[in-house]
Every structure is written in C-alpha cells, then in structure tokens.
Design a protein around this motif. Sequence first.
Motif, PDB file in Angstrom:
ATOM      1  N   GLY A 206     -34.218 -25.337  54.077  1.00 54.77           N
ATOM      2  CA  GLY A 206     -33.587 -25.573  52.780  1.00 54.77           C
ATOM      3  C   GLY A 206     -33.050 -24.294  52.158  1.00 54.77           C
ATOM      4  N   GLU A 207     -33.860 -23.233  52.180  1.00 57.81           N
ATOM      5  CA  GLU A 207     -33.386 -21.996  51.538  1.00 57.81           C
ATOM      6  C   GLU A 207     -32.282 -21.338  52.372  1.00 57.81           C
ATOM      7  OE1 GLU A 207     -34.602 -18.218  51.951  1.00 57.81           O
ATOM      8  OE2 GLU A 207     -34.543 -18.852  54.040  1.00 57.81           O
ATOM      9  N   GLN A 208     -32.335 -21.501  53.700  1.00 57.94           N
ATOM     10  CA  GLN A 208     -31.248 -20.939  54.517  1.00 57.94           C
ATOM     11  C   GLN A 208     -29.928 -21.648  54.209  1.00 57.94           C
ATOM     12  OE1 GLN A 208     -29.905 -21.765  58.587  1.00 57.94           O
ATOM     13  NE2 GLN A 208     -31.205 -20.055  59.199  1.00 57.94           N
ATOM     14  N   SER A 209     -30.044 -22.970  53.903  1.00 55.36           N
ATOM     15  CA  SER A 209     -28.834 -23.739  53.573  1.00 55.36           C
ATOM     16  C   SER A 209     -28.164 -23.225  52.309  1.00 55.36           C
ATOM     17  CB  SER A 209     -29.174 -25.205  53.332  1.00 55.36           C
ATOM     18  OG  SER A 209     -29.838 -25.717  54.421  1.00 55.36           O
ATOM     19  N   ALA A 210     -28.948 -22.530  51.471  1.00 57.83           N
ATOM     20  CA  ALA A 210     -28.364 -21.984  50.245  1.00 57.83           C
ATOM     21  C   ALA A 210     -27.557 -20.730  50.591  1.00 57.83           C
ATOM     22  CB  ALA A 210     -29.452 -21.696  49.222  1.00 57.83           C
ATOM     23  N   ALA A 211     -26.728 -20.858  51.626  1.00 62.11           N
ATOM     24  CA  ALA A 211     -25.701 -19.867  51.958  1.00 62.11           C
ATOM     25  C   ALA A 211     -26.245 -18.529  52.455  1.00 62.11           C
ATOM     26  CB  ALA A 211     -24.755 -19.674  50.763  1.00 62.11           C
ATOM     27  N   ASP A 212     -27.248 -18.565  53.353  1.00 60.57           N
ATOM     28  CA  ASP A 212     -27.699 -17.318  53.987  1.00 60.57           C
ATOM     29  C   ASP A 212     -26.679 -16.916  55.058  1.00 60.57           C
ATOM     30  OD1 ASP A 212     -30.835 -15.981  54.996  1.00 60.57           O
ATOM     31  OD2 ASP A 212     -28.920 -15.513  55.888  1.00 60.57           O
ATOM     32  N   GLY A 213     -25.800 -15.996  54.695  1.00 59.54           N
ATOM     33  CA  GLY A 213     -24.805 -15.525  55.662  1.00 59.54           C
ATOM     34  C   GLY A 213     -25.358 -14.432  56.555  1.00 59.54           C
ATOM     35  N   PHE A 214     -26.310 -13.672  56.023  1.00 53.76           N
ATOM     36  CA  PHE A 214     -26.801 -12.445  56.651  1.00 53.76           C
ATOM     37  C   PHE A 214     -27.379 -12.685  58.048  1.00 53.76           C
ATOM     38  CE2 PHE A 214     -30.115  -8.836  56.039  1.00 53.76           C
ATOM     39  CZ  PHE A 214     -29.268  -7.904  56.619  1.00 53.76           C
ATOM     40  N   ILE A 438     -21.287 -19.309  38.869  1.00 53.74           N
ATOM     41  CA  ILE A 438     -21.834 -17.955  39.051  1.00 53.74           C
ATOM     42  C   ILE A 438     -21.200 -17.421  40.333  1.00 53.74           C
ATOM     43  CG2 ILE A 438     -23.935 -16.583  39.318  1.00 53.74           C
ATOM     44  CD1 ILE A 438     -25.462 -19.144  38.235  1.00 53.74           C
ATOM     45  N   VAL A 439     -20.199 -16.573  40.177  1.00 55.23           N
ATOM     46  CA  VAL A 439     -19.351 -16.177  41.316  1.00 55.23           C
ATOM     47  C   VAL A 439     -19.500 -14.682  41.593  1.00 55.23           C
ATOM     48  CG1 VAL A 439     -16.980 -16.150  42.201  1.00 55.23           C
ATOM     49  CG2 VAL A 439     -17.694 -17.961  40.626  1.00 55.23           C
ATOM     50  N   ASN A 440     -19.652 -14.316  42.842  1.00 50.39           N
ATOM     51  CA  ASN A 440     -19.724 -12.913  43.245  1.00 50.39           C
ATOM     52  C   ASN A 440     -18.900 -12.699  44.495  1.00 50.39           C
ATOM     53  OD1 ASN A 440     -21.711 -11.358  41.508  1.00 50.39           O
ATOM     54  ND2 ASN A 440     -22.893 -13.199  41.984  1.00 50.39           N
ATOM     55  N   GLU A 441     -18.369 -11.480  44.603  1.00 49.31           N
ATOM     56  CA  GLU A 441     -17.502 -11.155  45.731  1.00 49.31           C
ATOM     57  C   GLU A 441     -18.115 -10.028  46.542  1.00 49.31           C
ATOM     58  OE1 GLU A 441     -14.036  -8.979  44.537  1.00 49.31           O
ATOM     59  OE2 GLU A 441     -12.864  -9.671  46.241  1.00 49.31           O
ATOM     60  N   GLY A 442     -17.868 -10.058  47.845  1.00 50.80           N
ATOM     61  CA  GLY A 442     -18.292  -8.926  48.668  1.00 50.80           C
ATOM     62  C   GLY A 442     -19.032  -9.378  49.910  1.00 50.80           C
ATOM     63  N   PHE A 443     -19.820  -8.452  50.472  1.00 47.04           N
ATOM     64  CA  PHE A 443     -20.622  -8.768  51.648  1.00 47.04           C
ATOM     65  C   PHE A 443     -21.758  -9.692  51.217  1.00 47.04           C
ATOM     66  CE2 PHE A 443     -23.518  -8.151  55.131  1.00 47.04           C
ATOM     67  CZ  PHE A 443     -22.683  -7.988  56.218  1.00 47.04           C
ATOM     68  N   THR A 444     -22.065 -10.699  52.039  1.00 44.15           N
ATOM     69  CA  THR A 444     -23.085 -11.707  51.699  1.00 44.15           C
ATOM     70  C   THR A 444     -24.394 -11.078  51.198  1.00 44.15           C
ATOM     71  OG1 THR A 444     -24.306 -13.591  52.581  1.00 44.15           O
ATOM     72  CG2 THR A 444     -23.854 -11.813  54.126  1.00 44.15           C
ATOM     73  N   LYS A 445     -24.991 -11.690  50.161  1.00 47.35           N
ATOM     74  CA  LYS A 445     -26.231 -11.156  49.577  1.00 47.35           C
ATOM     75  C   LYS A 445     -27.252 -12.288  49.443  1.00 47.35           C
ATOM     76  CE  LYS A 445     -24.915  -6.809  48.524  1.00 47.35           C
ATOM     77  NZ  LYS A 445     -23.671  -6.807  49.307  1.00 47.35           N
ATOM     78  N   ASP A 446     -28.326 -12.014  48.682  1.00 49.65           N
ATOM     79  CA  ASP A 446     -29.425 -12.984  48.555  1.00 49.65           C
ATOM     80  C   ASP A 446     -29.330 -13.863  47.302  1.00 49.65           C
ATOM     81  OD1 ASP A 446     -30.652 -12.031  50.855  1.00 49.65           O
ATOM     82  OD2 ASP A 446     -31.893 -10.595  49.767  1.00 49.65           O
ATOM     83  N   ASP A 447     -28.302 -13.661  46.479  1.00 54.33           N
ATOM     84  CA  ASP A 447     -28.265 -14.324  45.166  1.00 54.33           C
ATOM     85  C   ASP A 447     -28.326 -15.848  45.240  1.00 54.33           C
ATOM     86  OD1 ASP A 447     -27.154 -11.624  44.953  1.00 54.33           O
ATOM     87  OD2 ASP A 447     -26.909 -12.137  42.831  1.00 54.33           O
ATOM     88  N   THR A 448     -27.559 -16.414  46.169  1.00 50.51           N
ATOM     89  CA  THR A 448     -27.503 -17.878  46.224  1.00 50.51           C
ATOM     90  C   THR A 448     -28.876 -18.452  46.564  1.00 50.51           C
ATOM     91  OG1 THR A 448     -26.754 -17.685  48.503  1.00 50.51           O
ATOM     92  CG2 THR A 448     -25.057 -18.059  46.832  1.00 50.51           C
ATOM     93  N   GLN A 449     -29.581 -17.788  47.496  1.00 46.43           N
ATOM     94  CA  GLN A 449     -30.910 -18.293  47.880  1.00 46.43           C
ATOM     95  C   GLN A 449     -31.933 -18.046  46.789  1.00 46.43           C
ATOM     96  OE1 GLN A 449     -31.278 -16.820  52.186  1.00 46.43           O
ATOM     97  NE2 GLN A 449     -29.387 -16.165  51.220  1.00 46.43           N
ATOM     98  N   TRP A 450     -31.764 -16.938  46.079  1.00 46.00           N
ATOM     99  CA  TRP A 450     -32.695 -16.668  44.975  1.00 46.00           C
ATOM    100  C   TRP A 450     -32.554 -17.749  43.896  1.00 46.00           C
ATOM    101  CZ3 TRP A 450     -37.103 -15.037  43.880  1.00 46.00           C
ATOM    102  CH2 TRP A 450     -37.488 -14.735  42.573  1.00 46.00           C
ATOM    103  N   HIS A 451     -31.308 -18.139  43.610  1.00 48.83           N
ATOM    104  CA  HIS A 451     -31.099 -19.226  42.644  1.00 48.83           C
ATOM    105  C   HIS A 451     -31.709 -20.529  43.143  1.00 48.83           C
ATOM    106  CE1 HIS A 451     -28.197 -16.579  40.567  1.00 48.83           C
ATOM    107  NE2 HIS A 451     -28.531 -17.310  39.531  1.00 48.83           N
ATOM    108  N   TRP A 452     -31.693 -20.730  44.455  1.00 49.96           N
ATOM    109  CA  TRP A 452     -32.323 -21.922  45.056  1.00 49.96           C
ATOM    110  C   TRP A 452     -33.817 -21.926  44.719  1.00 49.96           C
ATOM    111  CZ3 TRP A 452     -36.159 -23.301  48.459  1.00 49.96           C
ATOM    112  CH2 TRP A 452     -36.057 -24.546  49.091  1.00 49.96           C
ATOM    113  N   TRP A 453     -34.456 -20.765  44.899  1.00 50.56           N
ATOM    114  CA  TRP A 453     -35.893 -20.681  44.603  1.00 50.56           C
ATOM    115  C   TRP A 453     -36.176 -20.832  43.112  1.00 50.56           C
ATOM    116  CZ3 TRP A 453     -39.670 -21.525  47.732  1.00 50.56           C
ATOM    117  CH2 TRP A 453     -39.535 -21.259  49.090  1.00 50.56           C
ATOM    118  N   LEU A 454     -35.274 -20.304  42.291  1.00 54.83           N
ATOM    119  CA  LEU A 454     -35.501 -20.437  40.827  1.00 54.83           C
ATOM    120  C   LEU A 454     -35.499 -21.904  40.416  1.00 54.83           C
ATOM    121  CD1 LEU A 454     -33.407 -17.501  39.271  1.00 54.83           C
ATOM    122  CD2 LEU A 454     -35.888 -17.640  39.600  1.00 54.83           C
ATOM    123  N   TYR A 455     -34.613 -22.709  41.025  1.00 52.65           N
ATOM    124  CA  TYR A 455     -34.587 -24.126  40.664  1.00 52.65           C
ATOM    125  C   TYR A 455     -35.810 -24.845  41.239  1.00 52.65           C
ATOM    126  CZ  TYR A 455     -32.771 -28.675  39.351  1.00 52.65           C
ATOM    127  OH  TYR A 455     -32.621 -29.914  38.783  1.00 52.65           O
TER     128      TYR A 455
END
Length: 465
Positions: A206-214, A438-455
């Motif tokens: 589930g958390e990987q589905s939250a856009a883990d590109g890394f 909530i939009v960010n640009e650049g090399f993939t980071k952990d933000d999307t998955q962190w928001h997954w955990w916050l919810y």
Amino acid sequence: NTSTTLSDGTRIDDLIAPATREVQMRVLSDPELYELEMERIFGKTWLLLGHESELPNDGDFVVRDMGSDSVIVTRTKGAIAVNLNVCPHRGMRVATTDCGNTQIHKCNYHGWAFRPNGDFIGAPVEREQMHGKILCKEQLGLQKARVTLYGGLIFATWNLDGPSFEEFLGDTKWYFDILFQRSDRGLEVLGPPQRFMVRANWKTAGEQSAADGFHTLTLHRWLGEVGNYAKKDDKKEAGAANDLSPEMIGVEISSPHGHALRCIDLARKFVALTGMDSSKLTLDEKLNALPPPGVSKDMVPQLKRNLSEDQLKVLVSMPPQVGGIFPNILFAFVYIPQGDGSVLGLTLVHAYVPRGPDKLEFVNWILCERDTPPELREKMLEQSIQLFGTSGMVEQDDSDTWPHMTIAAKGAQGKKQTLKYQAMFETGAPAGWPGPGIVNEGFTKDDTQWHWWLYWHELMTAKQA
Ligand code: FES
Ligand code: FE
C-alpha cells in the motif's frame, strides 16, 4: 483512551514520529493493529472491487473482498449492487463461487433466497413460517454497501454517511480524470483479473503504491540493463546499464487523503522514443506525435472533448504515470517502446487485499480503452502479463520484497526499528503548473508516501462512533 491505545499500553500516536518522519516497524506485522485497520480503514474508506465491464449482463456477479469481508458485486437492472456475502439467517457464505449469473442468490444451508440487490425473497417450504414473524422481510436482506462508479471502476464503502467518492479523491480527481475519464466510451477490462497471494502485510504494498519512484533504480535495475527502456539503435555495449534516473524526474502530487501520483517528464521520453524535440511542438502536434499510453491517434479528438486545456497540457508534458488511491490501490499508465520504434501504452490497476496481518491478495486488472482495435488488445494483454502481475518480470521483484519486510517486522529487534521518510521535496510546483493539490517538482522523494502514512494515522486515531 482504549480506542487509541494497544493492549500492551502502546499509544497508536507513538507509532508515528512526525518530527523525524518515521514509522515504527511493528505496524507491518502487529495482529492487533490489523484488526483495528479492518474497522477503521477498510470499514470507512471507499474500496475498489472491479470494473463494470466485468458484469455486462443483468444478474452477472463476481465475489470480491472489502477488507476482511467477502461481498457479492452484481449487475441488477442496469445498476451495480454490492452486498455482504453473509447470510443473515445463521451466517453462511451465500455465494460460494467466484462468479456467475443468477437472479436469485440462494443460501446453501437452509435455502433463504435473496435478489441481486440484496433484498430478502423468502425461505423454502413453509414460506411465511421459516423466517418467523418477529422481523419483517425488509430486515432480513443482505447488508448493502454504498456504491459508486468512477471511469467504470466499482468502488464501495460501508460508510453510508461519509464523504462522497469525489470528496474522498479531493484535488487528485483533477489528475485521475486525465486517466479514467478521458474518452467517450471509457475503459474496459481485458479479461478477468489475475489474483495471487503474497505473504506480506498489505501496507508494504500500500505505501509503495503511494508513488515510491526511488525503488525502481535498485530493485528494478534490470529494466535499464535488459532493455524495455533501451532504444533499438542503442550503441551501448552489451551488458552496460542504461541510466534509469531520468525516469525519476517529474512532478509528484500528495494528498491529505493518502492518494498519490507520479507525473513523468515527457520531454525526455519524447527525445528517447521519437527522436523529436517536443519543446517546439504545439499541443495538437504533441498529442498526434505521441498519444498518451493506450490511446490511438484516432482517439485524440475524444481527449479534446473530455478534458480541459489545462488537463491536456499536463497530459502532453507531464502525464500521470503511476500512483495510488488510499488505502490499497495502485494504477500504472506506462509507455513500452516496441522493437519497430512504436510505443505501446499499458493500463493496469491493482488492489492489495488484506488477508491477515502477514498475507495479501494481489488483484491485477488489465484495462484498455473500449475503442482499442483487436490486434492492439492482444499486444497489450501479452505485454502486461509479461511485465506486471502474477508472472510479470517487474512485479515479481516487488512481491519478493514485501514478505521480507513483513518477516523483519516480527523480529524482537526488527519491530523496534523505524521506516524512514526523510527525503523531502523543498521545491513546490513548477512555474505555471495548472493542476491543483500538494505539488512538488524534481527527483522522486518520500512526500507522497509520508502523506499516505499521515492519513493512515488520522483514520487509526479518529474518534470512534
Ligand atoms: Fe443461510 Fe440458514 S444460514 S439459510
Ligand atoms: Fe516496483
């Protein structure tokens, strides 16, 4: 407060450390948390059950799962109904096959019968006596879930008075519409979904589905080496790795509801796949030169009818390619370069259905636009199966990783370690970005998955009714 404390005295609040963006690893194996998740997450959010094209005829049904509960998903009088697959008489499973067609769901135990919409019809033999007179017929039907269709995808929830599906998607709907609401006739399934078991906690997937590109750079490194991403005229020596890191650059969208998207910079793809510099092309020229995955050139006018100009701009410059809908859904819209220089688009949707604290069922639907010609459908199906799902080369990597994480989270020391989400975007949206959220640009980071955990945390600690 017992609703936010586990039986060993641990507060659910303490499982997450917002200041350092860490999550206690025990969450990936704890049976008590799992039981709470079935109530607080899978009992509350919208869940994916399939696609309406799986049920073309009145009375068609499939048996699927909402968290730990089996449900019957049926077409009845044009609508889709979802009912708990539990007989209200003594609790027998009503539908015992995976799929079928019927106007009467009859329980195998004593024969109580139900309409596809879940209404109670009656009991056999002494019709008015074998269910008694204490409760009226209206009280004896199957429990009904609230249902909605989105791009033909069937979502249901037990939360009858909660947010609508649109509210649940929030800002991410604008982006999801680009993928799921872009054509006149919509998507359909290419056959029934693939289903297989993985010995892992549902949250590893589930958390990987939250856009883990890394993880692609390391876990799927062979993609660069073997060459689905390699150009046919690549001059590199055999065995030399292609650099996958440009694939990791783009725009990522986080959501306060845990949904996520990775949008890939298509300008790089354009050069790699067509040899053209897309910066000099108009929107129309871009759409025609490299239609989005799964869209043939003659469908381009449909895109223009169904999407706004801003959505089209995103589609031709930074299209959503992979992401997830909280809690357990992944979707991928991917470009696969072909040997003849053309590009094939694949559309996949997965649900990671919880089957216990250390088991999940991986369900993989392969979709295409209804207007896709037969020879292209065959190619899509073949290459989807080759790359994704049960036997897919890419996702065997992932489904080998998740069990190791789950086992590690059971170790006496392992369970005290933390999952770390400290790679943070500090960029914001690119200039002129037309989309919301909530939009960010650049090399993939952990933000999307962190928001997954916050919810996840928000739902797990929410005041219970
Ligand atoms: Fe279903 Fe008795 S349990 S009819
Ligand atoms: Fe992966």
